[in-house]
Design a protein around this motif. Structure first.
Motif, PDB file in Angstrom:
ATOM      1  N   ASP A 161       8.080  -2.463   7.654  1.00 18.75           N
ATOM      2  CA  ASP A 161       9.504  -2.520   7.316  1.00 18.75           C
ATOM      3  C   ASP A 161      10.063  -1.135   7.027  1.00 18.75           C
ATOM      4  O   ASP A 161      11.186  -0.820   7.414  1.00 18.75           O
ATOM      5  N   ALA A 162       9.280  -0.305   6.346  1.00 19.12           N
ATOM      6  CA  ALA A 162       9.740   1.051   6.037  1.00 19.12           C
ATOM      7  C   ALA A 162       9.898   1.881   7.314  1.00 19.12           C
ATOM      8  O   ALA A 162      10.863   2.636   7.457  1.00 19.12           O
ATOM      9  N   LEU A 163       8.971   1.738   8.239  1.00 18.11           N
ATOM     10  CA  LEU A 163       9.029   2.510   9.478  1.00 18.11           C
ATOM     11  C   LEU A 163      10.158   2.047  10.400  1.00 18.11           C
ATOM     12  O   LEU A 163      10.756   2.851  11.102  1.00 18.11           O
ATOM     13  N   THR A 164      10.409   0.759  10.414  1.00 17.57           N
ATOM     14  CA  THR A 164      11.434   0.232  11.315  1.00 17.57           C
ATOM     15  C   THR A 164      12.800   0.148  10.669  1.00 17.57           C
ATOM     16  O   THR A 164      13.790  -0.124  11.350  1.00 17.57           O
ATOM     17  N   GLY A 165      12.851   0.343   9.356  1.00 19.63           N
ATOM     18  CA  GLY A 165      14.116   0.218   8.653  1.00 19.63           C
ATOM     19  C   GLY A 165      14.520  -1.223   8.427  1.00 19.63           C
ATOM     20  O   GLY A 165      15.638  -1.507   8.026  1.00 19.63           O
ATOM     21  N   ALA A 166      13.614  -2.147   8.676  1.00 14.18           N
ATOM     22  CA  ALA A 166      13.927  -3.570   8.550  1.00 14.18           C
ATOM     23  C   ALA A 166      13.940  -4.039   7.104  1.00 14.18           C
ATOM     24  O   ALA A 166      14.617  -4.996   6.769  1.00 14.18           O
ATOM     25  N   GLY A 167      13.189  -3.375   6.251  1.00 15.89           N
ATOM     26  CA  GLY A 167      13.097  -3.823   4.868  1.00 15.89           C
ATOM     27  C   GLY A 167      13.839  -2.903   3.933  1.00 15.89           C
ATOM     28  O   GLY A 167      14.480  -1.942   4.344  1.00 15.89           O
ATOM     29  N   SER A 168      13.735  -3.207   2.669  1.00 17.37           N
ATOM     30  CA  SER A 168      14.393  -2.366   1.673  1.00 17.37           C
ATOM     31  C   SER A 168      13.565  -1.105   1.444  1.00 17.37           C
ATOM     32  O   SER A 168      13.600  -0.183   2.209  1.00 17.37           O
ATOM     33  N   THR A 169      12.747  -1.082   0.409  1.00 12.65           N
ATOM     34  CA  THR A 169      11.921   0.081   0.129  1.00 12.65           C
ATOM     35  C   THR A 169      10.466  -0.339   0.095  1.00 12.65           C
ATOM     36  O   THR A 169      10.150  -1.507  -0.081  1.00 12.65           O
ATOM     37  N   THR A 170       9.584   0.619   0.237  1.00 10.95           N
ATOM     38  CA  THR A 170       8.160   0.302   0.184  1.00 10.95           C
ATOM     39  C   THR A 170       7.711   0.203  -1.263  1.00 10.95           C
ATOM     40  O   THR A 170       8.276   0.827  -2.154  1.00 10.95           O
ATOM     41  N   ASP A 171       6.685  -0.563  -1.471  1.00 12.80           N
ATOM     42  CA  ASP A 171       6.082  -0.703  -2.790  1.00 12.80           C
ATOM     43  C   ASP A 171       4.869   0.215  -2.820  1.00 12.80           C
ATOM     44  O   ASP A 171       3.833  -0.108  -2.268  1.00 12.80           O
ATOM     45  N   ASP A 172       5.012   1.377  -3.428  1.00  9.49           N
ATOM     46  CA  ASP A 172       3.917   2.335  -3.465  1.00  9.49           C
ATOM     47  C   ASP A 172       3.055   2.183  -4.709  1.00  9.49           C
ATOM     48  O   ASP A 172       2.269   3.066  -5.029  1.00  9.49           O
ATOM     49  N   SER A 173       3.197   1.054  -5.392  1.00 12.25           N
ATOM     50  CA  SER A 173       2.367   0.837  -6.571  1.00 12.25           C
ATOM     51  C   SER A 173       0.914   0.643  -6.131  1.00 12.25           C
ATOM     52  O   SER A 173       0.652   0.150  -5.036  1.00 12.25           O
ATOM     53  N   PRO A 174      -0.015   1.057  -6.981  1.00 13.81           N
ATOM     54  CA  PRO A 174      -1.423   0.929  -6.592  1.00 13.81           C
ATOM     55  C   PRO A 174      -1.825  -0.542  -6.484  1.00 13.81           C
ATOM     56  O   PRO A 174      -1.204  -1.424  -7.084  1.00 13.81           O
ATOM     57  N   ALA A 175      -2.845  -0.795  -5.692  1.00 11.34           N
ATOM     58  CA  ALA A 175      -3.367  -2.155  -5.559  1.00 11.34           C
ATOM     59  C   ALA A 175      -3.893  -2.633  -6.901  1.00 11.34           C
ATOM     60  O   ALA A 175      -4.313  -1.822  -7.730  1.00 11.34           O
ATOM     61  N   PRO A 176      -3.863  -3.932  -7.140  1.00  5.15           N
ATOM     62  CA  PRO A 176      -4.377  -4.448  -8.410  1.00  5.15           C
ATOM     63  C   PRO A 176      -5.836  -4.064  -8.622  1.00  5.15           C
ATOM     64  O   PRO A 176      -6.611  -3.990  -7.672  1.00  5.15           O
ATOM     65  N   ASN A 177      -6.184  -3.843  -9.868  1.00  2.00           N
ATOM     66  CA  ASN A 177      -7.549  -3.486 -10.235  1.00  2.00           C
ATOM     67  C   ASN A 177      -8.425  -4.729 -10.152  1.00  2.00           C
ATOM     68  O   ASN A 177      -8.070  -5.779 -10.700  1.00  2.00           O
ATOM     69  N   PHE A 178      -9.562  -4.636  -9.481  1.00  2.29           N
ATOM     70  CA  PHE A 178     -10.441  -5.790  -9.309  1.00  2.29           C
ATOM     71  C   PHE A 178     -10.949  -6.314 -10.651  1.00  2.29           C
ATOM     72  O   PHE A 178     -11.030  -7.528 -10.862  1.00  2.29           O
ATOM     73  N   ALA A 179     -11.260  -5.437 -11.577  1.00  4.26           N
ATOM     74  CA  ALA A 179     -11.757  -5.870 -12.885  1.00  4.26           C
ATOM     75  C   ALA A 179     -10.683  -6.691 -13.608  1.00  4.26           C
ATOM     76  O   ALA A 179     -11.007  -7.719 -14.238  1.00  4.26           O
ATOM     77  N   ASP A 180      -9.422  -6.294 -13.493  1.00  7.65           N
ATOM     78  CA  ASP A 180      -8.339  -7.068 -14.106  1.00  7.65           C
ATOM     79  C   ASP A 180      -8.226  -8.440 -13.450  1.00  7.65           C
ATOM     80  O   ASP A 180      -7.988  -9.444 -14.116  1.00  7.65           O
ATOM     81  N   PHE A 181      -8.409  -8.475 -12.142  1.00  5.63           N
ATOM     82  CA  PHE A 181      -8.362  -9.739 -11.420  1.00  5.63           C
ATOM     83  C   PHE A 181      -9.456 -10.680 -11.902  1.00  5.63           C
ATOM     84  O   PHE A 181      -9.214 -11.868 -12.168  1.00  5.63           O
ATOM     85  N   VAL A 182     -10.674 -10.171 -12.057  1.00  8.20           N
ATOM     86  CA  VAL A 182     -11.797 -10.995 -12.502  1.00  8.20           C
ATOM     87  C   VAL A 182     -11.553 -11.490 -13.924  1.00  8.20           C
ATOM     88  O   VAL A 182     -11.807 -12.663 -14.233  1.00  8.20           O
ATOM     89  N   ARG A 183     -11.043 -10.639 -14.804  1.00  4.10           N
ATOM     90  CA  ARG A 183     -10.752 -11.062 -16.172  1.00  4.10           C
ATOM     91  C   ARG A 183      -9.697 -12.168 -16.204  1.00  4.10           C
ATOM     92  O   ARG A 183      -9.733 -13.055 -17.037  1.00  4.10           O
ATOM     93  N   ALA A 184      -8.750 -12.115 -15.275  1.00  4.85           N
ATOM     94  CA  ALA A 184      -7.682 -13.117 -15.239  1.00  4.85           C
ATOM     95  C   ALA A 184      -8.193 -14.480 -14.786  1.00  4.85           C
ATOM     96  O   ALA A 184      -7.559 -15.491 -15.064  1.00  4.85           O
TER      97      ALA A 184
END
Length: 75
Positions: free
Chosen positions: A51-74
């Motif tokens: 979407d960012a490259l084609t202009g089709a979307g709003s803005t990119t989400d550059d936030s880091p991927a979720p932490n696996f340890a946090d996922f397991v705790r959840a």
């Protein structure tokens, strides 16, 4: 397929098909490469960049991927 033919098959395939009215994206993969959660994250990141490259979307989400340890705790 014979065993030899299966061993030569790619574990990951991506196909993009453009028609006059639409663009379709198909991804096939071996289950050892991606689990359900990984596929969701990959799809989210891929389409955000697309979407960012084609202009089709709003803005990119550059936030880091979720932490696996946090996922397991959840769980």
């Amino acid at each position: 397929f014979s065993t030899e033919q299966r061993e030569k098959q790619p574990l990951w395939r991506v196909t993009v098909v453009r028609t006059a009215h639409d663009v379709r994206f198909a991804c096939t993969y071996h289950h050892a490469l991606l689990d359900g959660r990984s596929l969701i994250l990959l799809g989210r990141d891929f389409f955000a960049r697309y979407d960012a490259l084609t202009g089709a979307g709003s803005t990119t989400d550059d936030s880091p991927a979720p932490n696996f340890a946090d996922f397991v705790r959840a769980l």
